[in-house]
Scaffold this active site. Structure first.
Site, mmCIF file in Angstrom:
data_model
loop_
_atom_site.group_PDB
_atom_site.id
_atom_site.type_symbol
_atom_site.label_atom_id
_atom_site.label_comp_id
_atom_site.label_asym_id
_atom_site.label_seq_id
_atom_site.Cartn_x
_atom_site.Cartn_y
_atom_site.Cartn_z
ATOM 1 N N ASN A 1 0.866 -1.186 0.000
ATOM 2 C CA ASN A 1 0.000 0.000 0.000
ATOM 3 C C ASN A 1 0.899 1.231 0.000
ATOM 4 O O ASN A 1 1.456 1.586 1.030
ATOM 5 C CB ASN A 1 -0.904 -0.013 1.249
ATOM 6 C CG ASN A 1 -1.704 1.282 1.380
ATOM 7 O OD1 ASN A 1 -1.837 2.030 0.405
ATOM 8 N ND2 ASN A 1 -2.230 1.529 2.567
ATOM 9 N N TRP A 2 0.990 1.863 -1.154
ATOM 10 C CA TRP A 2 1.865 3.033 -1.274
ATOM 11 C C TRP A 2 1.269 4.291 -0.636
ATOM 12 O O TRP A 2 1.938 5.297 -0.520
ATOM 13 C CB TRP A 2 2.159 3.297 -2.749
ATOM 14 C CG TRP A 2 3.394 2.620 -3.226
ATOM 15 C CD1 TRP A 2 4.046 1.591 -2.617
ATOM 16 C CD2 TRP A 2 4.137 2.932 -4.409
ATOM 17 N NE1 TRP A 2 5.149 1.246 -3.346
ATOM 18 C CE2 TRP A 2 5.232 2.040 -4.451
ATOM 19 C CE3 TRP A 2 3.983 3.857 -5.440
ATOM 20 C CZ2 TRP A 2 6.170 2.062 -5.479
ATOM 21 C CZ3 TRP A 2 4.914 3.882 -6.456
ATOM 22 C CH2 TRP A 2 5.995 2.999 -6.480
ATOM 23 N N LYS A 3 -0.015 4.252 -0.316
ATOM 24 C CA LYS A 3 -0.699 5.461 0.193
ATOM 25 C C LYS A 3 -0.443 6.611 -0.795
ATOM 26 O O LYS A 3 -0.373 6.366 -1.987
ATOM 27 C CB LYS A 3 -0.233 5.794 1.603
ATOM 28 C CG LYS A 3 -0.233 4.590 2.530
ATOM 29 C CD LYS A 3 0.033 4.967 3.947
ATOM 30 C CE LYS A 3 0.183 3.696 4.769
ATOM 31 N NZ LYS A 3 -0.163 3.881 6.153
ATOM 32 N N HIS B 1 -9.749 1.538 4.319
ATOM 33 C CA HIS B 1 -8.495 1.683 5.086
ATOM 34 C C HIS B 1 -8.748 2.650 6.243
ATOM 35 O O HIS B 1 -9.521 3.607 6.111
ATOM 36 C CB HIS B 1 -7.385 2.205 4.166
ATOM 37 C CG HIS B 1 -6.034 2.147 4.802
ATOM 38 N ND1 HIS B 1 -5.616 3.095 5.715
ATOM 39 C CD2 HIS B 1 -5.024 1.245 4.696
ATOM 40 C CE1 HIS B 1 -4.393 2.775 6.124
ATOM 41 N NE2 HIS B 1 -4.018 1.661 5.528
ATOM 42 N N GLU C 1 -7.159 5.020 7.348
ATOM 43 C CA GLU C 1 -6.904 6.435 7.031
ATOM 44 C C GLU C 1 -8.109 7.039 6.323
ATOM 45 O O GLU C 1 -8.450 8.200 6.548
ATOM 46 C CB GLU C 1 -5.612 6.564 6.210
ATOM 47 C CG GLU C 1 -4.396 6.323 7.084
ATOM 48 C CD GLU C 1 -3.168 5.791 6.369
ATOM 49 O OE1 GLU C 1 -3.099 5.860 5.133
ATOM 50 O OE2 GLU C 1 -2.267 5.286 7.084
ATOM 51 N N GLU D 1 -5.954 -4.653 10.474
ATOM 52 C CA GLU D 1 -4.907 -3.645 10.682
ATOM 53 C C GLU D 1 -5.198 -2.868 11.963
ATOM 54 O O GLU D 1 -5.938 -1.873 11.931
ATOM 55 C CB GLU D 1 -4.875 -2.664 9.512
ATOM 56 C CG GLU D 1 -4.539 -3.287 8.188
ATOM 57 C CD GLU D 1 -3.889 -2.266 7.264
ATOM 58 O OE1 GLU D 1 -2.747 -2.490 6.883
ATOM 59 O OE2 GLU D 1 -4.519 -1.236 6.967
ATOM 60 N N GLY E 1 2.123 2.289 10.755
ATOM 61 C CA GLY E 1 3.118 3.352 10.613
ATOM 62 C C GLY E 1 3.823 3.714 11.911
ATOM 63 O O GLY E 1 4.508 4.733 11.979
ATOM 64 N N SER F 1 3.000 -2.136 10.424
ATOM 65 C CA SER F 1 4.447 -2.205 10.687
ATOM 66 C C SER F 1 5.067 -3.552 10.305
ATOM 67 O O SER F 1 5.964 -4.041 10.993
ATOM 68 C CB SER F 1 4.745 -1.854 12.146
ATOM 69 O OG SER F 1 4.336 -0.516 12.416
ATOM 70 N N GLY G 1 2.593 -1.081 4.340
ATOM 71 C CA GLY G 1 2.633 0.337 3.984
ATOM 72 C C GLY G 1 4.066 0.811 3.807
ATOM 73 O O GLY G 1 4.690 0.618 2.759
ATOM 74 N N GLY G 2 4.629 1.395 4.856
ATOM 75 C CA GLY G 2 5.957 2.015 4.796
ATOM 76 C C GLY G 2 7.025 1.149 4.147
ATOM 77 O O GLY G 2 7.812 1.631 3.315
HETATM 78 C C1 PEP Z 1 -1.058 0.382 5.975
HETATM 79 O O1 PEP Z 1 -1.177 1.585 5.921
HETATM 80 O O2 PEP Z 1 -1.891 -0.335 5.421
HETATM 81 C C2 PEP Z 1 0.066 -0.165 6.718
HETATM 82 C C3 PEP Z 1 0.020 -1.403 7.086
HETATM 83 O O3 PEP Z 1 1.117 0.692 6.987
HETATM 84 P P1 PEP Z 1 2.517 0.334 7.694
HETATM 85 O O4 PEP Z 1 3.002 -0.954 7.102
HETATM 86 O O5 PEP Z 1 3.402 1.491 7.379
HETATM 87 O O6 PEP Z 1 2.237 0.190 9.148
#
Ligand code: PEP
Length: 247
Positions: free
Chosen positions: A8-10, A93, A95, A165, A171, A207, A228-229
């Protein structure tokens, strides 16, 4: 079944970065046993279509509108995503639930819109830290799951993917332990089975990195990961995909 790894590049990335990611994955192709999906910002759809065709890697978006078309400035529809060659969309999501005020009901409508277009929705569920501290994790997850189950027929549930999640793990570098995630995944599968639903895959997100992915995927009810990150570093993400398939 192969574990599913979804990036997930956001609202991050660039065309050169997408090229680098595809190259890094290509270089380790023979070592990657996991199924890899990229959830990209809409401006990169066209390049994704060009770079990923016949690569074995599929891609999708991070959100769609619940309707196919109309006066909704700034939105994209499942129809557009499908026409571009996308196969997946993240839905609900945390966010978007927080910044775009997406309700459980709207999330359910978007799931239906995905199914209608032949897209696989990756439906995100998760509790806030306060919910967990107050012992309300299952209550929150059940409410989010129920909204989806109330509109999707039990036999169609297998066409969805869920992503658990925990919001406090996104994050923050503070992932849920494999046991914590397993407990929620097991609960979700049990709940769906009790209601006669065909059980979809359930990913864990929050994470996830190359170093912790194997421990999470060793759990019996964790079918993949949403990243994500760590998906923003091409070599690191390729290493994560390699590690995900070793189990
Ligand atoms: C996400 O936003 O879906 C996510 C899992 O982010 P991260 O891996 O950065 O926690």
């Amino acid at each position: 079944m192969r574990p599913l790894v979804v990036a997930n590049w956001k609202m991050n990335g660039s065309e050169p970065m997408l090229r680098s990611l595809v190259q890094a994955l290509g270089e380790r192709q023979n070592e990657i046993a996991a199924e890899v999906v990229l959830a990209l910002p809409a401006p990169f759809f066209s390049l994704a279509r060009a770079l990923l065709h016949s690569s074995g890697i599929t891609w999708g978006g991070q959100n769609i509108h619940s309707l196919k078309e109309g006066a909704f400035t700034g939105e994209i529809s499942g129809k557009m995503l499908t026409e571009m060659g996308g196969r997946w969309s993240l839905i609900g999501h945390s966010e978007r639930r927080a910044f775009a005020a997406e309700t459980d009901e709207l999330v359910a409508d978007k799931v239906l819109a995905c199914l209608d277009m032949g897209l696989t929705p990756i439906v995100c569920l998760g509790e806030h830290l306060e919910d967990r501290e107050q012992g309300k994790t299952i209550q929150v997850i059940d409410r989010q799951l129920q909204a989806v189950m109330s509109v999707v027929r039990p036999e169609e549930m297998k066409n969805l993917v869920f992503a658990y999640e925990p919001i406090w793990a996104i994050g923050t570098g503070q992932e849920a332990t494999p046991e914590m995630a397993q407990a929620v995944h097991h609960h979700l599968k049990d709940k769906m089975a009790t209601k006669g639903s065909n059980c979809p895959s359930i990913l864990y997100g929050g994470s996830v990195k190359a170093e912790n992915v194997s421990g999470l995927l060793a759990m019996p009810d964790i079918d993949g990961v949403l990243v994500g990150g760590a998906s923003l570093d091409p070599e690191g993400f390729a290493a994560l995909c390699v590690n995900a398939g070793q189990g």
